[in-house]
Design a protein around this motif. Structure first.
Motif, mmCIF file in Angstrom:
data_model
loop_
_atom_site.group_PDB
_atom_site.id
_atom_site.type_symbol
_atom_site.label_atom_id
_atom_site.label_comp_id
_atom_site.label_asym_id
_atom_site.label_seq_id
_atom_site.Cartn_x
_atom_site.Cartn_y
_atom_site.Cartn_z
ATOM 1 N N GLY A 1 -44.027 -26.368 -1.698
ATOM 2 C CA GLY A 1 -43.763 -26.182 -3.115
ATOM 3 C C GLY A 1 -44.611 -27.020 -4.045
ATOM 4 O O GLY A 1 -44.498 -26.897 -5.260
ATOM 5 N N GLN A 2 -45.481 -27.883 -3.518
ATOM 6 C CA GLN A 2 -46.349 -28.699 -4.355
ATOM 7 C C GLN A 2 -47.802 -28.377 -4.039
ATOM 8 O O GLN A 2 -48.139 -28.030 -2.912
ATOM 9 C CB GLN A 2 -46.095 -30.186 -4.116
ATOM 10 N N GLN A 3 -48.656 -28.507 -5.057
ATOM 11 C CA GLN A 3 -50.068 -28.206 -4.886
ATOM 12 C C GLN A 3 -50.858 -29.497 -4.709
ATOM 13 O O GLN A 3 -50.638 -30.464 -5.425
ATOM 14 C CB GLN A 3 -50.598 -27.434 -6.093
ATOM 15 N N PHE A 4 -51.784 -29.480 -3.747
ATOM 16 C CA PHE A 4 -52.605 -30.643 -3.442
ATOM 17 C C PHE A 4 -54.061 -30.225 -3.370
ATOM 18 O O PHE A 4 -54.383 -29.109 -2.958
ATOM 19 C CB PHE A 4 -52.199 -31.270 -2.097
ATOM 20 N N LYS A 5 -54.952 -31.149 -3.750
ATOM 21 C CA LYS A 5 -56.385 -30.945 -3.582
ATOM 22 C C LYS A 5 -56.760 -31.483 -2.212
ATOM 23 O O LYS A 5 -56.579 -32.667 -1.926
ATOM 24 C CB LYS A 5 -57.162 -31.675 -4.673
ATOM 25 N N ALA A 6 -57.299 -30.613 -1.366
ATOM 26 C CA ALA A 6 -57.588 -30.973 0.015
ATOM 27 C C ALA A 6 -59.097 -31.008 0.235
ATOM 28 O O ALA A 6 -59.781 -30.013 0.030
ATOM 29 C CB ALA A 6 -56.950 -29.958 0.967
ATOM 30 N N GLU A 7 -59.598 -32.173 0.647
ATOM 31 C CA GLU A 7 -60.992 -32.339 1.031
ATOM 32 C C GLU A 7 -61.025 -32.922 2.426
ATOM 33 O O GLU A 7 -60.142 -33.695 2.804
ATOM 34 C CB GLU A 7 -61.714 -33.280 0.068
ATOM 35 N N GLN A 8 -62.058 -32.588 3.174
ATOM 36 C CA GLN A 8 -62.155 -33.067 4.551
ATOM 37 C C GLN A 8 -62.254 -34.589 4.578
ATOM 38 O O GLN A 8 -63.008 -35.197 3.835
ATOM 39 C CB GLN A 8 -63.378 -32.461 5.225
ATOM 40 N N LYS B 1 -57.679 -21.441 5.315
ATOM 41 C CA LYS B 1 -56.610 -22.322 5.763
ATOM 42 C C LYS B 1 -57.105 -23.753 5.785
ATOM 43 O O LYS B 1 -58.308 -24.014 5.804
ATOM 44 C CB LYS B 1 -56.061 -21.909 7.120
ATOM 45 N N VAL B 2 -56.153 -24.673 5.789
ATOM 46 C CA VAL B 2 -56.443 -26.096 5.832
ATOM 47 C C VAL B 2 -55.807 -26.649 7.105
ATOM 48 O O VAL B 2 -54.616 -26.446 7.345
ATOM 49 C CB VAL B 2 -55.883 -26.820 4.584
ATOM 50 N N VAL B 3 -56.613 -27.321 7.926
ATOM 51 C CA VAL B 3 -56.135 -27.888 9.190
ATOM 52 C C VAL B 3 -55.981 -29.392 9.004
ATOM 53 O O VAL B 3 -56.919 -30.073 8.589
ATOM 54 C CB VAL B 3 -57.121 -27.585 10.335
ATOM 55 N N CYS B 4 -54.775 -29.897 9.287
ATOM 56 C CA CYS B 4 -54.469 -31.320 9.101
ATOM 57 C C CYS B 4 -53.935 -31.909 10.403
ATOM 58 O O CYS B 4 -53.372 -31.205 11.231
ATOM 59 C CB CYS B 4 -53.414 -31.506 8.021
ATOM 60 N N GLU B 5 -54.097 -33.221 10.512
ATOM 61 C CA GLU B 5 -53.521 -33.963 11.625
ATOM 62 C C GLU B 5 -52.455 -34.895 11.075
ATOM 63 O O GLU B 5 -52.660 -35.536 10.044
ATOM 64 C CB GLU B 5 -54.592 -34.776 12.348
ATOM 65 N N VAL B 6 -51.322 -34.959 11.751
ATOM 66 C CA VAL B 6 -50.228 -35.815 11.312
ATOM 67 C C VAL B 6 -50.541 -37.248 11.739
ATOM 68 O O VAL B 6 -50.654 -37.546 12.924
ATOM 69 C CB VAL B 6 -48.881 -35.356 11.919
ATOM 70 N N VAL B 7 -50.700 -38.135 10.762
ATOM 71 C CA VAL B 7 -50.976 -39.540 11.043
ATOM 72 C C VAL B 7 -49.665 -40.281 11.269
ATOM 73 O O VAL B 7 -49.498 -41.004 12.244
ATOM 74 C CB VAL B 7 -51.774 -40.186 9.890
ATOM 75 N N ASN B 8 -48.732 -40.087 10.359
ATOM 76 C CA ASN B 8 -47.428 -40.751 10.442
ATOM 77 C C ASN B 8 -46.374 -39.763 9.968
ATOM 78 O O ASN B 8 -46.408 -39.335 8.820
ATOM 79 C CB ASN B 8 -47.425 -42.018 9.577
ATOM 80 N N PRO B 9 -45.431 -39.367 10.824
ATOM 81 C CA PRO B 9 -44.476 -38.332 10.427
ATOM 82 C C PRO B 9 -43.417 -38.787 9.425
ATOM 83 O O PRO B 9 -42.838 -37.960 8.736
ATOM 84 C CB PRO B 9 -43.825 -37.917 11.745
ATOM 85 N N LEU B 10 -43.174 -40.090 9.313
ATOM 86 C CA LEU B 10 -42.152 -40.550 8.378
ATOM 87 C C LEU B 10 -42.603 -41.842 7.710
ATOM 88 O O LEU B 10 -42.705 -42.882 8.364
ATOM 89 C CB LEU B 10 -40.819 -40.779 9.096
ATOM 90 N N VAL B 11 -42.886 -41.750 6.427
ATOM 91 C CA VAL B 11 -43.288 -42.897 5.627
ATOM 92 C C VAL B 11 -42.326 -42.976 4.455
ATOM 93 O O VAL B 11 -42.053 -41.970 3.810
ATOM 94 C CB VAL B 11 -44.734 -42.739 5.094
#
Length: 105
Positions: free
Chosen positions: A9-16, A59-69
C-alpha cells in the motif's frame, strides 16, 4: 535505472543496491528473495515507462536483510483543553529491511 514500486500500500523508489524499510512482511526469513510486481513507473536512463496501472513485465527483486526491525518510538498525545483530560500513549512500528538486488523492466 530506478522504479516506483508499491509494497503493502505504500510507494517506494527502488534503485539497485539501495536499502528499504517497509512495513513488516509476515512469513519472510533473512537471506530469502522477495519479488514485487506492482511496478508503477520505470526510468531507464531517461526513457520513462508509466504503467496503467502497472508496467507489464516489470518487477523488483529484493533480498530480506532483517525480517523484523523496530522503528523509533511514536508518542500519541491527546488533550482536551479545560477538561483536565490528557492521554499519552506510545508505540514502535515494526519494519522489514530489504536490499534491492535488481530492477527488471
Amino acid at each position: 535505472m530506478y522504479a516506483i514500486v508499491e509494497i503493502q500500500g505504500q510507494q517506494f523508489k527502488a534503485e539497485q543496491g539501495k536499502k528499504l524499510f517497509v512495513h513488516h512482511i509476515k512469513d519472510v526469513e533473512a537471506g530469502k528473495t522477495v519479488e514485487f510486481e506492482k511496478v508503477l513507473l520505470v526510468d531507464a536512463d531517461g526513457a520513462v515507462k508509466v504503467g496503467a496501472p502497472t508496467v507489464d513485465g516489470a518487477k523488483v527483486v529484493c533480498e530480506v536483510v532483517n525480517p523484523l526491525v523496530k522503528g523509533d518510538k511514536v508518542i500519541v498525545f491527546k488533550m482536551k483543553r479545560r477538561k483536565d483530560s490528557r492521554t499519552r500513549n506510545g508505540h514502535r512500528e515494526q519494519f522489514t529491511e530489504l536490499e534491492i538486488k535488481s530492477v527488471i523492466a
